[in-house]
Enzyme design. Structure first.
Site, short mmCIF file in Angstrom:
data_model
loop_
_atom_site.label_atom_id
_atom_site.label_comp_id
_atom_site.label_asym_id
_atom_site.label_seq_id
_atom_site.Cartn_x
_atom_site.Cartn_y
_atom_site.Cartn_z
N HIS A 193 15.15 -38.57 48.08
CA HIS A 193 14.99 -37.18 48.84
C HIS A 193 16.48 -36.25 48.75
O HIS A 193 16.30 -35.35 48.70
CB HIS A 193 14.92 -38.02 50.12
N GLU A 434 2.69 -40.71 30.68
CA GLU A 434 4.19 -41.21 30.83
C GLU A 434 4.35 -42.81 30.93
O GLU A 434 5.44 -43.34 31.50
CB GLU A 434 4.59 -40.60 32.09
N ASP A 458 9.45 -41.09 32.99
CA ASP A 458 8.94 -42.16 33.12
C ASP A 458 8.76 -42.98 31.63
O ASP A 458 8.63 -44.22 31.30
CB ASP A 458 7.69 -42.12 33.89
N CYS A 505 6.68 -32.18 30.67
CA CYS A 505 7.36 -31.61 32.08
C CYS A 505 8.44 -32.62 32.48
O CYS A 505 9.13 -32.33 33.43
CB CYS A 505 6.10 -31.48 33.27
C1 PEP Z 1 8.39 -37.64 34.30
O1 PEP Z 1 8.14 -38.96 34.83
O2 PEP Z 1 8.83 -37.51 33.58
C2 PEP Z 1 7.95 -36.85 35.60
C3 PEP Z 1 8.00 -35.48 35.16
O3 PEP Z 1 7.70 -37.16 36.49
P1 PEP Z 1 8.70 -37.80 37.86
O4 PEP Z 1 10.05 -37.42 37.53
O5 PEP Z 1 8.44 -37.07 39.04
O6 PEP Z 1 8.54 -39.35 38.00
MG MG Z 2 6.89 -39.75 36.38
#
Ligand code: PEP
Ligand code: MG
Length: 589
Positions: A193, A434, A458, A505
């Protein structure tokens, strides 16, 4: 003394300031007994302390409501109601009647309550532990005559760097931009957070420093480098000068980069690259839209749940999604369904699973809680009436999960129709790649989804078995490992071969050297954090796909991540010379 602590970069930028050490922790309570004769006075002292804590909470609540908002201020209503609980107060009084001093009695009872809530089967009840902890600290500080450490006590213009163990949501919403220039915490990860909030406030932040509150006494001068994840304690004048120079350079470069917003995102050899923004909070959308982003490639929705007492209802979600969709009028907005659990706080904030990263999170939790999931899907469907909404499922490992999610999407659609809402016939439903499972078995997913988006944060964690939030592992966390590069290459080949768009992403896309590698691996859509869009566009416009392809091939064949980095860096230097953004080498995953 000149010392540097390495943590996790959570929000970019450099801040120089004096430390404000916030020790918001449950204090040690000495064991003290009162005589029978002292009991009535002790109960009165307890009552006065509780009243003072309530008065303070009312004050904080009103200020947060005025400066931040009604929803954030609701945290303090919850804390207030804990102190209004007659059963709690009577139990503490009972302990005082058994001759415990008021602070000891309160401490004993609150420890018990916190334990009970931490073990609660309902995640929303586990989330209450944060509020109980805040109340615990607040009342004990009064009973023990300790200084009040609320961060807002700082005078405006103090330009302090806040150093603390961890920030509860109740403390985070009180942060005052007028007095704080940066945040450093022992605990936390890039997605906790505090990190999300710091990014949205534009405050540099480093988390996961582990021992900052032990090493720091308070009032030292520090440099906080939120881009590299460093905290330099008692820096020399030369260090401060160097960092100020860098901050100035970055500002100048940023200003130059802003000029790129209206230019096309196309490589030197004419290949169009779609650049979209990652949005963690709806408020970020308007700013991101001005950077030239062609839509949103990842809207995280965890902000709706973190630090909240109840799951948000359909209307509240609809308003939040609609705000982002309208900010990007006409462009696609990819909204990810809840990725709660693991490193994301809301499921208790104190994971009760032995391996939360491998546990009940993201799509798994949503499929097991269809009412929560369908509420979100209905809000997304309604938001799609205002623009190009695409739904994305996190942490998918099998096509069965996609089918189950699609079935629930169908039910959500039917529920809205029954209410008379007219909906478009089709809404794209894509998946995040991921996990190694999803990448290796991408061929099993390709026919049943509308798009792939690679979540490298991830993907690196699960492929290399390196905890993304563990500061001790930061050096081992790299997307340039041959295994990760090959999984990305496979995903792109399978996805594009099946006619899907394949985006990236994860944070990897926001980093110049890594973005170059991704272009070479065949990625044509990058979703990056708002601040990095102009920089990544500069990289795109300065390189050719032919060169990127060749460099990526050699990087995939390299034996180590270091070798892969060297290959990519040599090519980039040939294109950009000594550009400042190449000087630091690798600072992102
Ligand atoms: C990721 O895992 O690359 C992703 C974009 O999601 P988060 O960082 O929210 O787990
Ligand atoms: Mg992720």
């Amino acid at each position: 003394m000149d010392r540097s602590l390495q943590g996790i970069p959570a929000s970019p930028g450099v801040a120089v300031g004096d430390v404000h050490l916030l020790l918001w922790e449950v204090p040690e309570v000495p064991h003290r007994i009162v005589s029978d004769a002292e009991v009535p006075a002790e109960i009165e002292r307890l009552g006065r302390a509780v009243e003072r804590a309530k008065e303070r909470l009312r004050h904080v609540r009103d200020r947060v409501e005025a400066t931040v908002g009604k929803e954030e201020a609701a945290i303090f209503d919850v804390q207030y109601s804990i102190l209004e609980d007659r059963a709690l107060i009577e139990r503490v009084e009972e302990l005082v009647r058994q001759n415990l001093a008021a602070e000891r009695a309160f401490d004993v009872e609150m420890l018990e309550w916190r334990q009970r809530f931490a073990r609660h089967a309902n995640p929303m009840m586990r989330e209450r532990v944060n509020d109980l902890t805040d109340v615990h600290i607040r009342v004990l500080a009064i009973l023990l005559n300790l200084p009040d450490h609320d961060p807002v006590d700082l005078p405006a213009g103090a330009k302090a760097v806040l150093v603390t163990h961890d920030l509860t949501p109740g403390l985070t919403v009180q942060l005052d931009r007028a007095s704080i220039v940066g945040i450093a915490t022992d605990a936390g990860t890039r997605t906790s957070h505090v990190a999300i909030l710091a990014r949205s406030l534009g405050l540099p932040a480093v988390v996961g420093l582990r021992t900052a509150t032990e090493k720091i006494k308070g009032h030292e001068r520090v440099i906080l480098d939120g881009t590299k994840g460093l905290l330099v304690i008692n820096p020399s004048e030369a260090d401060v000068h160097r960092y100020r120079e860098r901050a100035r350079e970055e500002e100048v470069a940023d200003a130059e980069l802003q000029g790129l917003a209206s230019l096309e995102s196309v490589t030197a050899d004419g290949v169009r690259i779609t650049l979209r923004a990652n949005v963690d909070l709806p408020e970020e959308a308007e700013v991101a839209a001005k950077t030239g982003a062609e839509g949103v490639g990842l809207m995280r929705t965890e902000f709706l749940v973190v630090g909240r007492t109840m799951m948000p209802d359909e209307d509240e979600q609809y308003d939040a999604y609609r705000r982002v969709v309208e900010a990007f009028a006409g462009h696609p907005v990819v909204i990810r369904t809840y990725d709660i659990g693991g490193d994301k706080l809301p499921v208790g904030g104190h994971p009760t699973e032995a391996n939360p990263y491998l546990g009940w999170r993201a799509i798994r939790m949503c499929l097991d809680e269809p009412e929560i999931f369908k509420t979100q899907l209905r809000a997304l469907l309604r938001a799609s009436l205002h623009g190009d909404v695409r739904i994305m499922l996190p942490l998918v490992v099998s096509v069965a999960e996609v089918r189950a999610a699609r079935a629930l999407l169908g039910e959500a659609r039917a529920e809205l129709r029954a209410r008379g809402v007219k909906l478009p016939d089709f809404l794209p439903l894509g998946v995040m790649i991921e996990t190694p499972a999803a990448a290796i078995a991408a061929d099993t997913l390709v026919k049943e989804t509308s798009f792939f988006s690679i979540g490298t944060n991830d993907l690196v964690q699960y492929t290399l078995a390196v905890d993304r939030g563990n500061a001790n592992m930061a050096q081992r966390f790299t997307a340039l490992h041959p295994a990760v590069l090959r999984l990305i290459r496979r995903t792109v080949e399978v996805g594009t071969g099946g006619g899907l768009h394949v985006a990236v992403c994860g944070e990897m896309a926001s980093h110049p050297l890594m973005a170059f590698a991704l272009l070479g691996l065949g990625v044509r859509e990058l979703s990056v954090n708002g601040r990095s869009i102009p920089l990544v566009k500069r990289v795109v416009r300065g390189v050719s796909i032919a060169k990127a392809r060749d460099a990526a091939q050699r990087a995939c064949d390299a034996l180590t991540a270091e070798d892969a980095e060297a290959v990519l860096m040599t090519e980039l230097r040939a294109a950009f010379g000594d550009a400042y953004f190449l000087r630091e080498g690798l600072t992102a995953p």
